[in-house]
Design an enzyme around this catalytic site. Structure first.
Site: not given
Length: 278
Positions: A66, A102
């Site tokens: 990420k 997220d």
């Protein structure tokens, strides 16, 4: 030809994302394929570009890439900038665009699926790594009354709290776990990875206010060590991160396709296949 999407990670074979996005596509009548791509630890950027150059439209990014996805992105959404990480890539006109879904997935799961309004709540966020940073601003934007970030290494918690204060959020504190003694919270979120090892941070007793929710970002493992402790320590409700997994996927799907799928049937189906939390 169907539009191509994928999830990329190392490891990635365990990912539920291909099944989730196939369900979303079936629901919404979207013509697409979605696959899992195992990238070498030293070959993330090359794998992303190869997929894009072969006609790929977008990718979800999972561990451990990420931060690399953040660096690779040529343009980043405000929430990706705030999180310092990217989990959703979109390829448009040859450019790589980065976003982070997220936090939005977490908030939607808590407020809509669990029916737990965040406004005015006292929140404890355990951990100060990438997962915690991804939740930080989405939590604060929902109007929580106070946020405490607790971490074994207090300086990392203080750094995260400082980021929030610099953005204008004042009711943010940082501390070690021992300093939580005597505090009570409406929501306690475990963003650490200790549950994966069956461990537990050194939490004091009495953390939970009446009706409090305990939430573990780990999913698919049933009653984690944290949730088991919370159940016996006064939490009114417990939840794992399965709903967040599906909701962040739905947010990515919406970014790519402009259609928001129904998540409840997908969450329920996955919950039937995984060890129960209760």
């Amino acid at each position: 030809m169907p539009d191509r999407y994928a999830v990329i990670g190392h490891p990635v074979a365990h990912s539920r994302s291909p099944w989730i996005h196939a369900e979303f596509a079936r629901q919404t009548g979207q013509d697409l394929t979605y696959e899992a791509i195992l990238a070498p630890l030293d070959g993330f950027a090359q794998a992303v570009r190869a997929f894009r150059d072969a006609g790929g439209r977008g990718m979800n990014v999972t561990v451990p890439f990420k931060q690399e996805a953040f660096e690779l992105s040529e343009a980043r959404s405000p929430r990706a900038q705030q999180a310092g990480a990217v989990n959703t890539l979109t390829f448009e006109h040859g450019r790589i665009l980065g976003d982070n879904t997220d936090g939005a997935g977490f908030v939607r799961d808590v407020e809509e699926n669990l029916n737990f309004a965040l406004g005015g709540r006292r929140v404890l966020l355990m951990g100060a790594g990438g997962a915690a940073r991804g939740l930080l601003f989405p939590l604060l934007a929902r109007g929580v009354a106070h946020l405490t970030i607790a971490n074994r290494t207090v300086s990392r918690a203080e750094e995260l709290a400082g980021i929030a204060r610099a953005a204008g959020y004042r009711d943010v504190a940082a501390c070690g776990y021992a300093a939580l003694s005597g505090e009570r919270f409406d929501l306690v979120v475990n963003s650490t990875s200790v549950s994966l090892a069956g461990e537990l941070p050194p939490l004091p007793a009495g953390l939970f206010a009446s009706g409090a929710l305990a939430y573990d970002l780990v999913y698919g493992r049933g009653m984690t060590s944290f949730l088991r402790w919370a159940r016996t320590s006064g939490a009114g409700r417990i939840a794992d991160g399965l709903g967040m997994l599906v909701e962040q996927a739905a947010e990515s799907f919406w970014l790519w396709r402009g259609v928001r799928p129904a998540t409840r049937p997908v969450i329920d189906r996955l919950a039937q296949e995984l060890p129960p939390v209760d």
